[in-house]
Scaffold this motif. Structure first.
Motif, mmCIF file in Angstrom:
data_model
loop_
_atom_site.group_PDB
_atom_site.id
_atom_site.type_symbol
_atom_site.label_atom_id
_atom_site.label_comp_id
_atom_site.label_asym_id
_atom_site.label_seq_id
_atom_site.Cartn_x
_atom_site.Cartn_y
_atom_site.Cartn_z
ATOM 1 N N SER A 52 37.066 51.095 41.967
ATOM 2 C CA SER A 52 35.936 51.599 42.747
ATOM 3 C C SER A 52 35.965 53.116 42.761
ATOM 4 O O SER A 52 37.030 53.710 42.896
ATOM 5 C CB SER A 52 36.027 51.085 44.188
ATOM 6 O OG SER A 52 35.075 51.742 45.007
ATOM 7 N N THR A 53 34.816 53.724 42.598
ATOM 8 C CA THR A 53 34.700 55.164 42.824
ATOM 9 C C THR A 53 34.003 55.374 44.158
ATOM 10 O O THR A 53 34.527 56.014 45.069
ATOM 11 C CB THR A 53 33.868 55.824 41.704
ATOM 12 O OG1 THR A 53 34.570 55.639 40.482
ATOM 13 C CG2 THR A 53 33.681 57.316 41.959
ATOM 14 N N THR A 55 32.672 53.030 46.610
ATOM 15 C CA THR A 55 32.874 52.235 47.821
ATOM 16 C C THR A 55 34.157 52.633 48.547
ATOM 17 O O THR A 55 34.150 52.856 49.762
ATOM 18 C CB THR A 55 32.885 50.734 47.467
ATOM 19 O OG1 THR A 55 31.741 50.463 46.660
ATOM 20 C CG2 THR A 55 32.840 49.879 48.710
#
Ligand code: CP
Length: 304
Positions: A52-53, A55
């Motif tokens: 994830s970037t 979230t």
């Protein structure tokens, strides 16, 4: 404990309540105001079994803005690599008495399973191909702020619907607030049963779907979930399902363009559109923080 496991099961008034609070957080941040520290003394654990970037960082920023202590567990560096199961990992973290566990997992139902085992609030940050409720909420908030309403809007969501938890959560949230959602993609990536999400139609004809659209949301091809299933070439995919200036002209003149990210420029969307005046892609990221502040506040805040 109350949890946020999906959009499914929420009442339209629940959604409106979260969006109204998120609106206030977004406005306060834009005005440079500090948020009330409603999570002081609370511990939020981010447990991400998938990459994830947006979230993970936005949950971290949201929790810190509200005064929480935050621990990020990118599972690549954890004992899951030594064979520890989801439940054993969760029980270990639970023993440390967190107030909120934010979980992303490749298994659909992973967050729900966890919520039955731990003594704290659980927020689903994406479970397999099932749901990504905070994404659904931030998408609807972005639309509501840009269009001034949700009810009666025509929204087209195009791409890899079959593997998209975003498509499901966003469709459900939009439908609950009265929007008309049309799903579009190659036949192999349009799952059956999208009417149960509240979708008005599911079609392979992107040009036809775009006519009169207020909002166009593009999704990426989730190669990592395809298991070698048949895929069109990138060029062929772009030809039929890529959002170009020509295609966008079929939608309403003031149509808003969205993408949950990560984007594959030149595959599902032309770069000029992603960076153009109709795009609210970075505003979606901004609203992501506001929605997560609202959800954390409601589930674990010290407000009476
Ligand atoms: N939209 C979204 O969930 O992005 P990340 O995978 O970067 O968190």
């Amino acid at each position: 404990h109350a949890h946020l496991l999906g959009i499914e099961g929420l009442h339209p008034l629940d959604i409106t309540h979260i969006l109204d609070l998120a609106d206030r957080y977004a406005d306060a941040t834009r005005a440079g105001q500090r948020a009330d520290p409603v999570l002081t003394g609370r511990t939020v654990v981010n447990l991400f079994f998938e990459n994830s970037t947006r979230t993970m960082s936005s949950f971290e920023i949201a929790a810190k803005r509200l005064g929480a202590d935050v621990i990020n567990m990118p599972v690549a560096n954890s004992s899951v690599k030594k064979g520890e199961t989801l439940i054993d990992t969760a029980m270990t973290l639970n023993a440390m008495k967190p107030d909120v566990l934010v979980i992303r997992h490749s298994a659909s139902g992973g967050a729900k399973l966890l919520s039955r085992k731990v003594d704290c609030a659980v927020i689903n940050a994406g479970d397999g191909t099932h749901e990504h409720p905070t994404q659904g909420l931030l998408d609807v908030l972005t639309i509501r702020r840009n269009k001034g309403r949700v009810e009666g809007l025509k929204v087209v969501i195009c791409g890899d619907i079959a593997h998209s938890r975003v498509a499901r959560s966003t469709t459900m949230a939009l439908h609950l607030l009265g929007a008309e959602v049309h799903l579009c993609g190659p036949k192999t990536l349009l799952p059956p049963g999208t009417d149960t999400w509240g979708a008005a139609s599911a079609t392979t004809d992107f040009d036809a779907a775009l006519k009169g659209a207020d909002v166009v949301m593009m999704l990426r091809l989730q190669m990592e979930r395809m298991d070698g299933a048949f895929l069109p070439s990138r060029r062929e995919y772009f030809r039929y399902f890529g959002l170009t200036q020509e295609r966008l002209a079929l939608a309403l003149p003031d149509a808003t363009v969205m993408h949950p990210g990560p984007m594959n420029r030149g595959i599902e969307i032309e770069s000029a559109i992603a960076d153009g005046p109709r795009s609210v892609i970075t505003e979606q990221v901004e609203m992501g923080v506001a929605v997560r502040e609202a959800v954390l506040d409601l589930l674990a805040g010290t407000r009476p």
